[in-house]
Design a protein around this motif. Structure first.
Motif, PDB file in Angstrom:
ATOM      1  N   ASP A   1       0.834  -1.216   0.000  1.00  0.00           N
ATOM      2  CA  ASP A   1       0.000   0.000   0.000  1.00  0.00           C
ATOM      3  C   ASP A   1       0.866   1.263   0.000  1.00  0.00           C
ATOM      4  OD1 ASP A   1      -2.248  -1.592   0.037  1.00  0.00           O
ATOM      5  OD2 ASP A   1      -2.692  -1.274   2.165  1.00  0.00           O
ATOM      6  N   GLU A   2       1.952   1.224   0.760  1.00  0.00           N
ATOM      7  CA  GLU A   2       2.882   2.352   0.803  1.00  0.00           C
ATOM      8  C   GLU A   2       3.461   2.612  -0.572  1.00  0.00           C
ATOM      9  OE1 GLU A   2       6.287   2.475   3.813  1.00  0.00           O
ATOM     10  OE2 GLU A   2       7.325   2.011   1.925  1.00  0.00           O
ATOM     11  N   ALA A   3       3.846   1.535  -1.264  1.00  0.00           N
ATOM     12  CA  ALA A   3       4.427   1.667  -2.593  1.00  0.00           C
ATOM     13  C   ALA A   3       3.440   2.346  -3.544  1.00  0.00           C
ATOM     14  CB  ALA A   3       4.837   0.301  -3.131  1.00  0.00           C
ATOM     15  N   VAL A   4       2.204   1.873  -3.549  1.00  0.00           N
ATOM     16  CA  VAL A   4       1.191   2.443  -4.437  1.00  0.00           C
ATOM     17  C   VAL A   4       0.959   3.914  -4.098  1.00  0.00           C
ATOM     18  CG1 VAL A   4      -1.241   2.345  -5.097  1.00  0.00           C
ATOM     19  CG2 VAL A   4       0.083   0.230  -4.902  1.00  0.00           C
ATOM     20  N   ALA A   5       0.901   4.225  -2.809  1.00  0.00           N
ATOM     21  CA  ALA A   5       0.682   5.612  -2.385  1.00  0.00           C
ATOM     22  C   ALA A   5       1.817   6.526  -2.835  1.00  0.00           C
ATOM     23  CB  ALA A   5       0.524   5.675  -0.867  1.00  0.00           C
ATOM     24  N   ARG A   6       3.012   5.963  -2.996  1.00  0.00           N
ATOM     25  CA  ARG A   6       4.167   6.762  -3.427  1.00  0.00           C
ATOM     26  C   ARG A   6       4.287   6.856  -4.946  1.00  0.00           C
ATOM     27  NH1 ARG A   6       9.454   5.225   0.059  1.00  0.00           N
ATOM     28  NH2 ARG A   6      10.120   7.280  -0.744  1.00  0.00           N
ATOM     29  N   GLY A   7       3.387   6.186  -5.660  1.00  0.00           N
ATOM     30  CA  GLY A   7       3.394   6.266  -7.114  1.00  0.00           C
ATOM     31  C   GLY A   7       3.966   5.063  -7.823  1.00  0.00           C
ATOM     32  N   VAL A   8       4.282   4.001  -7.083  1.00  0.00           N
ATOM     33  CA  VAL A   8       4.858   2.799  -7.696  1.00  0.00           C
ATOM     34  C   VAL A   8       3.805   2.101  -8.556  1.00  0.00           C
ATOM     35  CG1 VAL A   8       5.823   0.517  -7.214  1.00  0.00           C
ATOM     36  CG2 VAL A   8       6.561   2.499  -5.869  1.00  0.00           C
ATOM     37  N   PHE A   9       4.204   1.665  -9.742  1.00  0.00           N
ATOM     38  CA  PHE A   9       3.296   0.935 -10.637  1.00  0.00           C
ATOM     39  C   PHE A   9       3.909  -0.361 -11.146  1.00  0.00           C
ATOM     40  CE2 PHE A   9       5.616   4.220 -12.935  1.00  0.00           C
ATOM     41  CZ  PHE A   9       6.241   3.501 -13.934  1.00  0.00           C
ATOM     42  N   GLY A  10       5.159  -0.644 -10.798  1.00  0.00           N
ATOM     43  CA  GLY A  10       5.827  -1.856 -11.248  1.00  0.00           C
ATOM     44  C   GLY A  10       7.096  -2.094 -10.454  1.00  0.00           C
ATOM     45  N   ALA A  11       7.826  -3.143 -10.843  1.00  0.00           N
ATOM     46  CA  ALA A  11       9.035  -3.520 -10.124  1.00  0.00           C
ATOM     47  C   ALA A  11      10.168  -3.789 -11.105  1.00  0.00           C
ATOM     48  CB  ALA A  11       8.781  -4.762  -9.270  1.00  0.00           C
ATOM     49  N   PRO A  12      11.383  -3.420 -10.698  1.00  0.00           N
ATOM     50  CA  PRO A  12      11.734  -2.795  -9.423  1.00  0.00           C
ATOM     51  C   PRO A  12      11.509  -1.283  -9.473  1.00  0.00           C
ATOM     52  CG  PRO A  12      13.710  -3.074 -10.733  1.00  0.00           C
ATOM     53  CD  PRO A  12      12.582  -3.677 -11.537  1.00  0.00           C
ATOM     54  N   THR A  13      11.281  -0.711  -8.312  1.00  0.00           N
ATOM     55  CA  THR A  13      11.194   0.733  -8.183  1.00  0.00           C
ATOM     56  C   THR A  13      12.089   1.172  -7.039  1.00  0.00           C
ATOM     57  OG1 THR A  13       8.941   0.830  -9.055  1.00  0.00           O
ATOM     58  CG2 THR A  13       9.698   2.708  -7.752  1.00  0.00           C
ATOM     59  N   SER A  14      12.908   2.171  -7.303  1.00  0.00           N
ATOM     60  CA  SER A  14      13.821   2.695  -6.297  1.00  0.00           C
ATOM     61  C   SER A  14      13.445   4.135  -5.962  1.00  0.00           C
ATOM     62  CB  SER A  14      15.265   2.670  -6.815  1.00  0.00           C
ATOM     63  OG  SER A  14      15.648   1.352  -7.170  1.00  0.00           O
ATOM     64  N   PHE A  15      13.705   4.507  -4.725  1.00  0.00           N
ATOM     65  CA  PHE A  15      13.520   5.887  -4.290  1.00  0.00           C
ATOM     66  C   PHE A  15      14.807   6.391  -3.660  1.00  0.00           C
ATOM     67  CE2 PHE A  15       9.067   4.772  -4.520  1.00  0.00           C
ATOM     68  CZ  PHE A  15       8.431   5.965  -4.843  1.00  0.00           C
ATOM     69  N   VAL A  16      15.137   7.631  -3.989  1.00  0.00           N
ATOM     70  CA  VAL A  16      16.153   8.392  -3.270  1.00  0.00           C
ATOM     71  C   VAL A  16      15.437   9.662  -2.814  1.00  0.00           C
ATOM     72  CG1 VAL A  16      18.371   9.567  -3.361  1.00  0.00           C
ATOM     73  CG2 VAL A  16      18.011   7.464  -4.697  1.00  0.00           C
TER      74      VAL A  16
END
Length: 198
Positions: free
Chosen positions: A160-175
């Motif tokens: 849920d956190e990933a989706v809320a941050r805009g993630v739509f696929g994998a892998p996804t990285s954040f800095v």
């Protein structure tokens, strides 16, 4: 101040495997902290309306060649899993449990290797149990743990956190708040960690 590389992944994603072979080195080169975040890619797809590229015939054929090229470029072993697609719900719950229980350093590489190096049938829970045993993890205890509410809640919360941050696929990285989708964005991830991405 050192930055953090947050890495969202699913064991069913071959590009997650490829990127995972590189993120520790990138974090070490930049002095960053690496935080791996197991999420359920199927849940992300459902929430965002996305789908696996492998279900689109032309994209799937292209990806087969692309994956092999990336593996050669990185110098890492890779083979398409003959049992793909694999329902990764139990595997990702296992990752959440392994993080909670301090077993992640054994669990994590074992799952990616079984899936994308050895081509094992991880739809078969007996085979998953064998992989766990080989990694020195109590398979029977893990089979129980993936049914525990704290484990289910953790995986759901991360997804849920990933989706809320805009993630739509994998892998996804954040800095920080910068999001980078895909294995091929790792050079930009490293630039962001080094503070050279303006």
């Amino acid at each position: 101040m050192a930055r953090t590389l947050e890495f969202y992944f699913d064991y069913g994603s071959p590009y997650s495997y490829l990127a995972d072979t590189q993120v520790e080195t990138i974090a070490r080169r930049t002095g960053a902290a690496l935080v791996r975040k197991p999420m359920l890619l199927g849940g992300v797809f459902k929430s965002t309306g996305n789908q696996s590229p492998m279900v689109i015939d032309q994209k799937g054929k292209w990806a087969n060649a692309d994956l092999a090229m990336w593996a050669r470029f990185y110098g890492v072993p890779f083979q398409r899993n003959p049992h793909f697609p694999v329902n990764t719900l139990s595997l990702m719950r296992g990752a959440a449990a392994a993080q909670i229980d301090g077993l992640f350093e054994r669990y994590h590489p074992a799952m990616f290797e079984a899936m994308w190096v050895d081509g094992r049938n991880l739809n078969d829970m007996a085979e998953v149990g064998a992989v766990l045993t080989e990694a020195g993890i109590d398979a029977a205890r893990m089979a129980g743990r993936i049914q525990d509410q704290d484990v289910k809640d953790r995986l759901k919360a991360t997804t849920d956190e990933a989706v809320a941050r805009g993630v739509f696929g994998a892998p996804t990285s954040f800095v920080d708040d910068l999001m980078f989708f895909g294995n091929d964005r790792l050079p930009f991830v490293e630039m962001a960690l080094a503070g050279s991405l303006k």
